[in-house]
Design a protein around this motif. Structure first.
Motif, PDB file in Angstrom:
ATOM      1  N   THR A 135      38.020  -7.483  -8.943  1.00 18.57           N
ATOM      2  CA  THR A 135      38.159  -7.795 -10.360  1.00 18.57           C
ATOM      3  C   THR A 135      36.858  -7.529 -11.108  1.00 18.57           C
ATOM      4  O   THR A 135      36.867  -6.959 -12.209  1.00 18.57           O
ATOM      5  N   ALA A 136      35.728  -7.910 -10.525  1.00 16.33           N
ATOM      6  CA  ALA A 136      34.434  -7.671 -11.165  1.00 16.33           C
ATOM      7  C   ALA A 136      34.180  -6.178 -11.349  1.00 16.33           C
ATOM      8  O   ALA A 136      33.748  -5.729 -12.421  1.00 16.33           O
ATOM      9  N   LEU A 137      34.467  -5.392 -10.316  1.00  9.85           N
ATOM     10  CA  LEU A 137      34.223  -3.949 -10.395  1.00  9.85           C
ATOM     11  C   LEU A 137      35.182  -3.283 -11.366  1.00  9.85           C
ATOM     12  O   LEU A 137      34.790  -2.381 -12.125  1.00  9.85           O
ATOM     13  N   ARG A 138      36.429  -3.714 -11.370  1.00 12.57           N
ATOM     14  CA  ARG A 138      37.404  -3.152 -12.310  1.00 12.57           C
ATOM     15  C   ARG A 138      37.071  -3.566 -13.743  1.00 12.57           C
ATOM     16  O   ARG A 138      37.327  -2.805 -14.686  1.00 12.57           O
ATOM     17  N   THR A 139      36.492  -4.742 -13.904  1.00 11.49           N
ATOM     18  CA  THR A 139      36.056  -5.168 -15.231  1.00 11.49           C
ATOM     19  C   THR A 139      34.997  -4.229 -15.767  1.00 11.49           C
ATOM     20  O   THR A 139      35.018  -3.835 -16.951  1.00 11.49           O
ATOM     21  N   MET A 140      34.037  -3.860 -14.908  1.00 10.75           N
ATOM     22  CA  MET A 140      33.013  -2.896 -15.324  1.00 10.75           C
ATOM     23  C   MET A 140      33.663  -1.575 -15.732  1.00 10.75           C
ATOM     24  O   MET A 140      33.317  -0.985 -16.770  1.00 10.75           O
ATOM     25  N   GLN A 141      34.615  -1.097 -14.932  1.00  9.18           N
ATOM     26  CA  GLN A 141      35.267   0.179 -15.254  1.00  9.18           C
ATOM     27  C   GLN A 141      36.020   0.083 -16.585  1.00  9.18           C
ATOM     28  O   GLN A 141      35.935   0.980 -17.431  1.00  9.18           O
ATOM     29  N   TYR A 142      36.752  -0.996 -16.757  1.00  9.65           N
ATOM     30  CA  TYR A 142      37.510  -1.202 -17.988  1.00  9.65           C
ATOM     31  C   TYR A 142      36.576  -1.270 -19.194  1.00  9.65           C
ATOM     32  O   TYR A 142      36.820  -0.642 -20.235  1.00  9.65           O
ATOM     33  N   ASN A 144      33.555  -0.016 -19.624  1.00  9.19           N
ATOM     34  CA  ASN A 144      32.929   1.250 -19.999  1.00  9.19           C
ATOM     35  C   ASN A 144      33.943   2.273 -20.499  1.00  9.19           C
ATOM     36  O   ASN A 144      33.598   3.138 -21.319  1.00  9.19           O
ATOM     37  N   ASN A 145      35.182   2.175 -20.057  1.00 12.43           N
ATOM     38  CA  ASN A 145      36.222   2.995 -20.683  1.00 12.43           C
ATOM     39  C   ASN A 145      36.433   2.570 -22.130  1.00 12.43           C
ATOM     40  O   ASN A 145      36.574   3.406 -23.034  1.00 12.43           O
ATOM     41  N   ARG A 146      36.446   1.270 -22.370  1.00 14.42           N
ATOM     42  CA  ARG A 146      36.609   0.753 -23.740  1.00 14.42           C
ATOM     43  C   ARG A 146      35.426   1.155 -24.630  1.00 14.42           C
ATOM     44  O   ARG A 146      35.588   1.369 -25.827  1.00 14.42           O
ATOM     45  N   ARG A 147      34.257   1.245 -24.022  1.00 17.27           N
ATOM     46  CA  ARG A 147      33.055   1.592 -24.793  1.00 17.27           C
ATOM     47  C   ARG A 147      32.913   3.093 -25.010  1.00 17.27           C
ATOM     48  O   ARG A 147      31.947   3.544 -25.633  1.00 17.27           O
ATOM     49  N   GLY A 148      33.848   3.882 -24.485  1.00 19.10           N
ATOM     50  CA  GLY A 148      33.747   5.330 -24.597  1.00 19.10           C
ATOM     51  C   GLY A 148      32.700   5.921 -23.685  1.00 19.10           C
ATOM     52  O   GLY A 148      32.091   6.957 -23.993  1.00 19.10           O
ATOM     53  N   ILE A 229      25.436   4.750 -14.266  1.00 17.36           N
ATOM     54  CA  ILE A 229      25.524   3.556 -13.416  1.00 17.36           C
ATOM     55  C   ILE A 229      26.118   2.411 -14.211  1.00 17.36           C
ATOM     56  O   ILE A 229      25.593   2.006 -15.248  1.00 17.36           O
ATOM     57  N   GLY A 230      27.224   1.855 -13.700  1.00 16.01           N
ATOM     58  CA  GLY A 230      27.897   0.772 -14.389  1.00 16.01           C
ATOM     59  C   GLY A 230      27.482  -0.606 -13.922  1.00 16.01           C
ATOM     60  O   GLY A 230      27.432  -1.545 -14.716  1.00 16.01           O
ATOM     61  N   ALA A 231      27.190  -0.752 -12.609  1.00 17.57           N
ATOM     62  CA  ALA A 231      26.937  -2.098 -12.084  1.00 17.57           C
ATOM     63  C   ALA A 231      26.081  -2.047 -10.836  1.00 17.57           C
ATOM     64  O   ALA A 231      26.062  -1.046 -10.101  1.00 17.57           O
ATOM     65  N   PHE A 232      25.382  -3.139 -10.615  1.00 18.23           N
ATOM     66  CA  PHE A 232      24.679  -3.403  -9.358  1.00 18.23           C
ATOM     67  C   PHE A 232      25.283  -4.687  -8.799  1.00 18.23           C
ATOM     68  O   PHE A 232      25.279  -5.721  -9.475  1.00 18.23           O
TER      69      PHE A 232
END
Length: 464
Positions: A135-142, A144-148, A229-232
């Protein structure tokens, strides 16, 4: 009579231990089972448990050194917990989390928001640690997709870190010393080298090692680009990797670098959360950081029922929701926010508070760590390390095969003496129930010393 009815009839007549072991061997696949001999396993049949102990089907008592799987915080066999669970089952056993709220989940979400540091006020309930990490990793993906920013998806993780067994969680796990035969995502993950101070080159100070580990992160950002890079994701203590405690100041410095480079910092507190270090969460209170997300599970219910949580900061939620365009957060599980599991978590927290369990952990931890440190007197012990009620013994051996043998010897010697530890190659790790007393800590370490004396003698005899 059908196969199913025969099985039910047998259960009604209480199968023997031998029959249960046979059924287990023939029909159940256990986690991490060796596929070359999975039907040859004789897994210990556990009959009952209470406090820090459990008993096998033959009535032999064992100290639960690993605390189940890092999760038996308040100890099993509590009637007050059983009653809280039963009451919720009668009142409301299930309702869809996609469209309904319940009292237990609403109260628990509020409690977790109060316990978590900083602005981590938003709770997404999951089924366990792996799904919390997913969920945490998918949140990052979601996000950054929302942010363009569809290219900002790389995940940085550490070697020896463990984050779960689902596809994404397994992909960011760097623990395996032998190559996994499962597929995992390689395009989105970059591993930083081992952070274990015990593995630092000879002549390197711990401070210099810390500088080098921080430089690992800086080099990865330079190589990959902060815009990619989206997350650490990081564990405060790399528990399944061998209770690896990064050098002092490491977490704070890497968190600050992530903040400066618009990289989400995910703190995986599945093990360190809920009292293991004497705090509800370790991120801020022990290591001085306020991450963007915290993942938790295990001690959340003290292992009584499955439940996980991904706790998300207001900042991240505002970024995801403040972009105008309508979009659903299409992540969820049938058993998200399960009311019975949430009731168990609430009772668990109540027990923590009424019995002063966090204070107890802080009181007995120095004695636990002192007994652990004393094990360095054995020549076969290369390193001991721990914090709170977490500990690891790392044995010395000349190669991987010898390490495996040494780890197995320590494991068997402890089990013969009535102590269960968790063997990891050449290591034995332990995280007993948080209710353990000083006398019980002595009982546990007395057995460890006896086991190490026996193994030391066996190793010396084999070498002569």
């Amino acid at each position: 009579m059908t196969k199913a009815s025969q099985t039910l009839h047998s259960r009604a007549n209480t199968p023997s231990a031998e029959t249960l072991t046979k059924w287990d061997r023939e029909h159940q696949i256990h986690p991490w089972a060796a596929m070359d001999d999975w039907r040859g396993y004789d897994n210990m049949l556990v009959e009952t448990a209470k406090g820090i102990y459990f008993w096998d089907a033959q009535g032999k008592r064992y100290i639960d050194g690993p605390g189940g799987m890092w999760c038996n915080q308040i100890g099993p066999g509590r009637r007050d917990m059983a009653e809280a669970i039963a009451d919720q089952v009668i009142k409301l056993s299930y309702t869809s989390p996609f469209s309904n709220a319940t009292e237990p989940s609403s109260v628990l979400a509020k409690k977790l928001a109060e316990m978590a540091p900083g602005d981590l006020n938003n709770v997404f309930f999951t089924t366990g640690g792996s799904t919390a990490v997913d969920t945490a990793l998918r949140t990052m993906q979601y996000l950054n997709n929302r942010r363009g920013m569809p290219e900002k998806k790389m995940i940085l993780a550490r070697e020896k870190g463990y984050h779960g067994s689902t596809y994404l969680a397994h992909s960011v796990t760097g623990k395996e010393r032998d190559k996994s035969k499962f597929d995992f995502e390689t395009r989105l993950v970059h591993f930083l080298p081992d952070v274990n101070p015990y593995r630092r080159p000879k002549g390197t100070s711990v401070a210099d090692w810390c500088d080098a580990k921080v430089a690992d992160l800086e080099a990865a950002i330079t190589e990959l680009g902060a815009d990619k890079i989206g997350a650490f994701i990081a564990e405060p203590i790399l528990s399944s990797g061998g209770v690896i405690i990064p050098p002092e100041g490491y977490h704070r410095r890497t968190w600050e670098i992530c903040l400066a480079n618009d990289i989400l910092y995910i703190s995986d507190e599945v093990v360190t959360g809920f009292g293991r270090l004497g705090q509800w969460f370790a991120s801020e209170s022990v290591f001085g950081i306020v991450p963007d997300m915290i993942t938790s599970a295990k001690g959340l219910t003290s292992g009584y029922l499955p439940l996980g949580a991904c706790i998300i900061s207001d900042r991240v939620m505002e970024q995801m929701s403040g972009l105008g365009e309508a979009s659903s957060f299409t992540n969820g599980y049938t058993y998200s926010a399960h009311p019975v599991s949430c009731a168990a978590a609430l009772k668990n927290i109540e027990i923590f508070e009424s019995e002063g369990i966090l204070e107890h952990v802080r009181e007995v931890s120095p004695h636990f760590q002192a007994r652990l440190t004393a094990l360095t007197r054995f020549d076969i012990v290369g390193d001991v390390r721990g914090m709170g009620l977490l500990g690891c013994i790392e044995g010395k051996a000349e190669n991987l095969e010898a390490e495996r043998t040494l780890g197995a010897q320590i494991d068997k010697a402890c089990e013969d003496l009535g102590l269960i530890v968790r063997p990891l190659i050449n290591m034995a790790v332990f995280s007993p129930p948080l209710i353990i007393t000083k006398d019980q800590i002595d009982e546990m370490f007395d057995i460890l010393e006896q086991a190490l004396e026996k193994v030391s003698a066996d190793v010396a005899k084999a070498a002569s």
